[in-house]
Design an enzyme around this catalytic site. Sequence first.
Site, short mmCIF file in Angstrom:
data_model
loop_
_atom_site.label_atom_id
_atom_site.label_comp_id
_atom_site.label_asym_id
_atom_site.label_seq_id
_atom_site.Cartn_x
_atom_site.Cartn_y
_atom_site.Cartn_z
N ASN A 139 0.86 -1.19 0.00
CA ASN A 139 0.00 0.00 0.00
C ASN A 139 0.89 1.23 0.00
OD1 ASN A 139 -2.92 1.04 0.41
ND2 ASN A 139 -1.70 2.22 1.86
N GLU A 200 -0.86 0.45 -5.66
CA GLU A 200 -0.75 1.82 -6.19
C GLU A 200 0.55 2.02 -6.98
OE1 GLU A 200 -1.70 1.76 -2.66
OE2 GLU A 200 -3.46 3.10 -2.52
N ASP A 246 -4.37 22.22 7.48
CA ASP A 246 -4.90 21.19 6.59
C ASP A 246 -5.37 21.77 5.27
OD1 ASP A 246 -5.58 18.62 5.78
OD2 ASP A 246 -6.21 18.07 7.79
C1 LIG Z 1 -0.54 16.05 0.04
C2 LIG Z 1 -1.35 14.98 0.72
C3 LIG Z 1 -1.19 14.75 2.08
C4 LIG Z 1 -1.90 13.72 2.71
N1 LIG Z 1 -1.68 13.48 4.04
C5 LIG Z 1 -2.26 12.41 4.61
C6 LIG Z 1 -1.96 12.07 5.96
O1 LIG Z 1 -1.18 12.75 6.63
N2 LIG Z 1 -2.54 10.96 6.49
C7 LIG Z 1 -3.41 10.17 5.74
O2 LIG Z 1 -3.85 9.15 6.28
N3 LIG Z 1 -3.74 10.49 4.49
C8 LIG Z 1 -3.18 11.57 3.89
N4 LIG Z 1 -3.48 11.89 2.60
C9 LIG Z 1 -4.53 11.12 1.87
C10 LIG Z 1 -4.03 9.85 1.27
O3 LIG Z 1 -2.84 9.93 0.53
C11 LIG Z 1 -5.10 9.35 0.29
O4 LIG Z 1 -6.34 9.38 0.90
C12 LIG Z 1 -4.86 7.95 -0.17
O5 LIG Z 1 -5.63 7.81 -1.31
C13 LIG Z 1 -5.27 6.88 0.80
O6 LIG Z 1 -5.13 5.65 0.12
P1 LIG Z 1 -5.24 4.25 0.84
O7 LIG Z 1 -6.61 4.19 1.43
O8 LIG Z 1 -5.01 3.26 -0.26
O9 LIG Z 1 -4.16 4.18 1.87
C14 LIG Z 1 -2.81 12.94 1.96
C15 LIG Z 1 -2.98 13.19 0.61
C16 LIG Z 1 -2.26 14.20 -0.01
C17 LIG Z 1 -2.45 14.41 -1.48
#
Ligand SMILES: Cc1cc2nc3c(=O)[nH]c(=O)nc-3n(C[C@H](O)[C@H](O)[C@H](O)COP(=O)(O)O)c2cc1C
Length: 451
Positions: A139, A200, A246
């Site tokens: 992941n 991913e 945020d």
């Molecule tokens: C710049 C940026 C910062 C992010 N920071 C966080 C974070 O600190 N913690 C988090 O859980 N998701 C964060 N996200 C969201 C995740 O990257 C995003 O939801 C991701 O698609 C989750 O995928 P998953 O469910 O496959 O792990 C961030 C996204 C971006 C674009």
Amino acid sequence: MNLRELLSRVKSTSQLLTISREVDPHLEMAALIHQLSEHPVLFERVKGSTYPVVAGVCSSRELFALGLGIPRARLVFALAEALRNPNPPSMLASAPCQEVVEEKVDLHTLPILTHLPGDGGPYVTAGIAIVKDPELGRNMCFHRLMRLDERHFAVRLVEGRGTHTALRKAGGELEIAICLGNSPAVLLAAAMSPAPGVDELAIANALAATPLVKCRTVDLEVPAEAEIVLEGRITQRVVDEGPFLDLTETMDIVRRQPVIEIRCITHRHDAIYQALLPGGLEHKLLMGMPREPTMFAELSKVCDCVGVWLTPGGGSWLHAVVQIRKRAPDDGRRAIEAAFRGHASLKHVLVVDDDINVDNPAELEWAIATRLQADRDVILWADQGGSSLDPSALHLPGQKARTAKMGLDATIPWCRPDGTLRTEQERAAFRKVRYPSLPLDKYLQEKNSHA
Ligand SMILES: Cc1cc2nc3c(=O)[nH]c(=O)nc-3n(C[C@H](O)[C@H](O)[C@H](O)COP(=O)(O)O)c2cc1C
């Protein structure tokens, strides 16, 4: 195209600013990035660190298109295609991201930015975490990291997402690799939420070749072309994480979050550190753009959708504009419902016809002003599941946020007030009358030559 290739492409089109004067990552650098409206910038000399810092290289859709080597209008389709057809990456035996291996870790050597006076500490914001879910495999996800000391970060893990779920399944401790200085393909793929079990990194590799290499001290694979990789473990220890700005440009609250211990740093000889301004354009685009193909797919099931954009005023998360070629009286309403199905965190959506210039907020407002009747064309739903990022939603501990949702159908109304269908000619009367465009240069030249 990796980060440094993108950087030289941006430089060759004269879009890169270079700052040679020494800049402090503590409060000064973030203020400058913001003041430059996230224009691509390279800070060559950084106080307290030997690493140069780059920012703003993905701060517009044009820059993403440049980084992926495709026209801007193709972006949503390229993302949709990569989501549909992930392509497992190849493995390399050695890689640029491991040219230097540091087993004596000191996170103070990295130019980690403190963005605002109210922040909980210095934060890594463009770090992409790779973990292995015991059942689903690899992941990849963005996680902001607050530096605690030489070897430790507090990590923000949004509940229920990939990393959080993998950590729970693994019993509370998990190996992790954090990649810094990534290609646009890796950045976009990390922000996607494909179906559980879809890799991913295979999506990144479908967008642009993304070979991997095995980490040195953990059983994980990382993009070979990254600038810097931090290898370590998510531990059972929890600490206060935050406050931090945020996506909505409001301060996120302090939460108890896990601690990561870093045991090894690998990097290129001349590694570049990448910064991403929290609440800025790059942050917003990275959040919003990967949702657009999912929404487009839902919209295309019910109408002739021209495009969908999560707009920066709504944090590129809460607000969308949908453009359709209207073929039936109800298409606007159908598009509203499909948009909400395609993005669960969406709060407000505006649907317009294909004669509207969606890049011009005044024209969007004009469509609302001239085509919408609030009692007929606004759909409201009370008490829906909403976004944890919306400060005005109802937030109850351990539950999904509750919010009202609204859809605005600002397409040309095909029905008269009495419900009968308008003729094509009557519908055409809603179109903006455009002045003809003449070759202005010719007239001005003539005037000047008489003067
Ligand atoms: C710049 C940026 C910062 C992010 N920071 C966080 C974070 O600190 N913690 C988090 O859980 N998701 C964060 N996200 C969201 C995740 O990257 C995003 O939801 C991701 O698609 C989750 O995928 P998953 O469910 O496959 O792990 C961030 C996204 C971006 C674009």
